[in-house]
Design a protein around this motif. Structure first.
Motif, PDB file in Angstrom:
ATOM      1  N   THR A 103      41.589  40.724 -10.507  1.00 57.14           N
ATOM      2  CA  THR A 103      41.288  40.423  -9.167  1.00 57.14           C
ATOM      3  C   THR A 103      40.060  40.020  -9.162  1.00 57.14           C
ATOM      4  O   THR A 103      39.737  39.269  -8.873  1.00 57.14           O
ATOM      5  N   LYS A 104      39.032  40.824  -9.051  1.00 57.44           N
ATOM      6  CA  LYS A 104      38.240  41.159  -9.280  1.00 57.44           C
ATOM      7  C   LYS A 104      37.310  40.281 -10.076  1.00 57.44           C
ATOM      8  O   LYS A 104      36.248  38.920  -9.814  1.00 57.44           O
ATOM      9  N   LYS A 105      38.262  39.574 -11.619  1.00 59.04           N
ATOM     10  CA  LYS A 105      37.737  38.804 -12.429  1.00 59.04           C
ATOM     11  C   LYS A 105      37.329  37.102 -11.509  1.00 59.04           C
ATOM     12  O   LYS A 105      36.739  36.417 -12.488  1.00 59.04           O
ATOM     13  N   VAL A 106      38.557  37.437 -11.235  1.00 57.58           N
ATOM     14  CA  VAL A 106      39.385  36.099 -10.774  1.00 57.58           C
ATOM     15  C   VAL A 106      38.293  36.018  -9.585  1.00 57.58           C
ATOM     16  O   VAL A 106      37.533  34.668  -8.994  1.00 57.58           O
ATOM     17  N   LEU A 107      38.333  36.922  -8.766  1.00 56.09           N
ATOM     18  CA  LEU A 107      37.244  36.255  -7.490  1.00 56.09           C
ATOM     19  C   LEU A 107      35.865  36.125  -8.101  1.00 56.09           C
ATOM     20  O   LEU A 107      35.886  35.312  -7.158  1.00 56.09           O
ATOM     21  N   LYS A 108      35.428  37.367  -8.524  1.00 54.52           N
ATOM     22  CA  LYS A 108      33.659  36.787  -8.804  1.00 54.52           C
ATOM     23  C   LYS A 108      33.219  35.420 -10.110  1.00 54.52           C
ATOM     24  O   LYS A 108      32.956  34.424  -9.423  1.00 54.52           O
ATOM     25  N   GLY A 109      35.066  34.773 -10.024  1.00 56.95           N
ATOM     26  CA  GLY A 109      34.938  33.838 -11.218  1.00 56.95           C
ATOM     27  C   GLY A 109      34.615  32.418 -10.510  1.00 56.95           C
ATOM     28  O   GLY A 109      33.562  30.864 -10.596  1.00 56.95           O
ATOM     29  N   GLN A 110      35.491  32.867  -8.912  1.00 59.92           N
ATOM     30  CA  GLN A 110      35.172  31.303  -8.183  1.00 59.92           C
ATOM     31  C   GLN A 110      34.993  31.407  -7.126  1.00 59.92           C
ATOM     32  O   GLN A 110      33.736  30.303  -6.993  1.00 59.92           O
ATOM     33  N   PRO A 228      34.492  41.789   0.342  1.00 59.39           N
ATOM     34  CA  PRO A 228      33.835  40.509   1.094  1.00 59.39           C
ATOM     35  C   PRO A 228      32.349  39.491   0.745  1.00 59.39           C
ATOM     36  O   PRO A 228      31.792  39.266   1.080  1.00 59.39           O
ATOM     37  N   THR A 229      32.255  40.890  -0.106  1.00 59.62           N
ATOM     38  CA  THR A 229      30.461  40.596  -0.579  1.00 59.62           C
ATOM     39  C   THR A 229      29.971  39.267  -1.533  1.00 59.62           C
ATOM     40  O   THR A 229      29.858  39.146  -1.664  1.00 59.62           O
ATOM     41  N   LEU A 230      31.326  39.434  -2.774  1.00 55.44           N
ATOM     42  CA  LEU A 230      31.746  38.140  -3.359  1.00 55.44           C
ATOM     43  C   LEU A 230      31.773  36.565  -2.170  1.00 55.44           C
ATOM     44  O   LEU A 230      31.428  36.038  -2.425  1.00 55.44           O
TER      45      LEU A 230
END
Length: 449
Positions: A103-110, A228-230
């Motif tokens: 999930t974090k990978k997707v969020l960070k990438g988008q 939230p930071t992302l």
């Protein structure tokens, strides 16, 4: 598990302060003792049987001393896993962490990017605009005077309530900040959590030509960079007042100079996102001691112990202090006499002995109503009102049942942003609003509870 992976030492210590009682400590000590005894049997050179070999003349091969306990443990693990697979903490933790990383990978990438390829702007107003979205923390509407609470926890906002739209049936999608904001601030919802093709309200504002601010009194990192930071990473200007040098003395008033500077920025179009520490536990740390107002017995149903009385008083004092912060932001915005609005809501609520003598804080397992019931309060300038008819439909719209997982549609509606995925039937202000089942937890209809 997502919450654990995102926490920091301050949040962890505050959690332990409220939830680690004598019973839990005793249970933990018994578990450690059990592990120590088993370890002794398995790894000690002198087994239990060898110690008492002479009195009982017991002769057992050493291999048996290992095989029997291991067999018992193995069978126990098998039957426990078979019966309680859904509650297996090791299995759940492993799977949860893998899901978390994905999930974090997707969020960070988008979501951390300034714009999203999943959001396409159709049209936007080019008029002067200053919009402020205040995201509170752990504040249930049950403790707000504006919503009928018996204590004066909203003296300042109550004084201007005729100029406010106070929505009385809004809930958060989850009762933890991370899971809640991941839905509130993006295209994700119950049907599509952790949406693969995602976009955020910050990116939406960026792509509509707004200068965006994220002003926060929450720590930007935990064990990992937080969700939230992302989301906030896409903002043009970022101010994190509570950094790794966080101390309990950083009150939300510390955000006001940053907010005032952003309001007075000469940029034509601005959206200012404000993330408060609000009424986050420990409640007594959320307001200056000279702002202590409630000291007597709150005389509520479950305020029967000294601890409950003290905790409720601290929470209500934090709510009253929070009232002054939201009011101060409205006053600063009002002085500019521009086309503007201020919207305040909380990410989730807390149950502060509202439904039980034992419930305090928030957790999804219990998921009591105070944990979901949040304030949703809207103020607009006279210039903004001239071009929007919301206040003329006050009684119609403020009683609507709404889940904040659809907030991106409300935000775009309020901010006059048209984009390809905008659905006005999901905006609480819209004439075409459509009531929907408010699904929470594992598919439970909130309104059928």
């Amino acid at each position: 598990m997502f919450v654990i992976f995102e926490t920091n030492n301050t949040e962890a210590s505050e959690f332990l302060y409220y939830y680690l009682d004598t019973y839990t400590l005793a249970l933990a000590m018994l578990m450690l003792l059990f592990i120590a005894v088993i370890s002794f049997f398995l790894f000690s050179k002198r087994s239990f049987f060898s110690v008492y070999q002479k009195p009982f003349q017991v002769q057992i091969r050493p291999i048996v001393l290992f095989v029997v306990p291991l067999a018992v443990i193995g069978l126990s693990v098998y039957f426990i896993n078979r019966t309680f697979a859904e509650e297996n903490i090791l299995y759940k933790s492993y799977n949860a962490y893998n899901e978390y990383k994905a999930t974090k990978k997707v969020l960070k990438g988008q979501l951390a990017k300034k714009s999203s390829e999943n959001l396409n702007i159709i049209s936007t107003s080019e008029n002067q605009q200053t919009y402020i979205v205040i995201i509170g923390e752990s504040t249930t509407r049950r403790h707000l005077q504006l919503y009928g609470y018996s204590r004066e926890t909203n003296p300042k906002l109550s004084a201007i309530k005729d100029n406010l739209l106070i929505f009385d049936s809004v809930i958060s999608p989850n009762v933890h900040t991370i899971l809640s904001l991941e839905k509130i601030c993006t295209l994700s919802n119950f049907k599509e959590p952790n949406k693969k093709k995602n976009g955020s309200i910050v990116q939406l504002a960026n792509q509509a030509g707004f200068k965006t601010y994220w002003i926060s009194n929450q720590r930007p990192v935990g064990i990992h960079e937080s969700i939230p930071t992302l989301i906030s990473g896409a903002a043009t200007v970022k101010n994190y007042v509570a950094t790794d040098n966080y101390s309990e003395s950083i009150y939300d008033e510390a955000l006001l100079p940053y907010i005032n500077k952003a309001i007075n920025d000469k940029e034509k179009k601005k959206v200012i996102f404000v993330h408060l520490i609000g009424t986050h536990s420990r409640y007594g740390y959320r307001y200056p001691k000279n702002k202590t107002y409630f000291k007597d017995n709150p005389n509520t149903t479950f305020s029967k112990t000294a601890n409950a009385v003290e905790t409720i008083n601290e929470y209500d004092n934090a709510v009253r202090y929070n009232d002054s912060i939201v009011n101060a932001v409205i006053k600063m915005t009002q002085r500019k006499e521009e086309n503007s609005y201020v919207l305040y809501f909380s990410d989730h609520g807390d149950d502060v002995f509202d439904t039980s003598q034992t419930f305090l804080g928030h957790n999804e397992f219990h998921g009591t109503k105070p944990m979901y019931e949040v304030p949703f309060i809207f103020w607009a300038s006279e210039s903004y009102k001239k071009n929007h008819s919301f206040f003329g439909r006050r009684e119609e719209i403020t009683t609507r049942k709404y889940n904040l997982e659809d907030f991106i549609h409300t935000f775009s509606h309020l901010s006059d942003i048209d984009f390809d995925k905008k659905d006005l039937s999901r905006s609480i202000f819209s004439k075409t609003f459509k009531s929907r089942p408010r699904i929470i937890k594992k598919g439970e209809d909130y309104d059928a509870r």
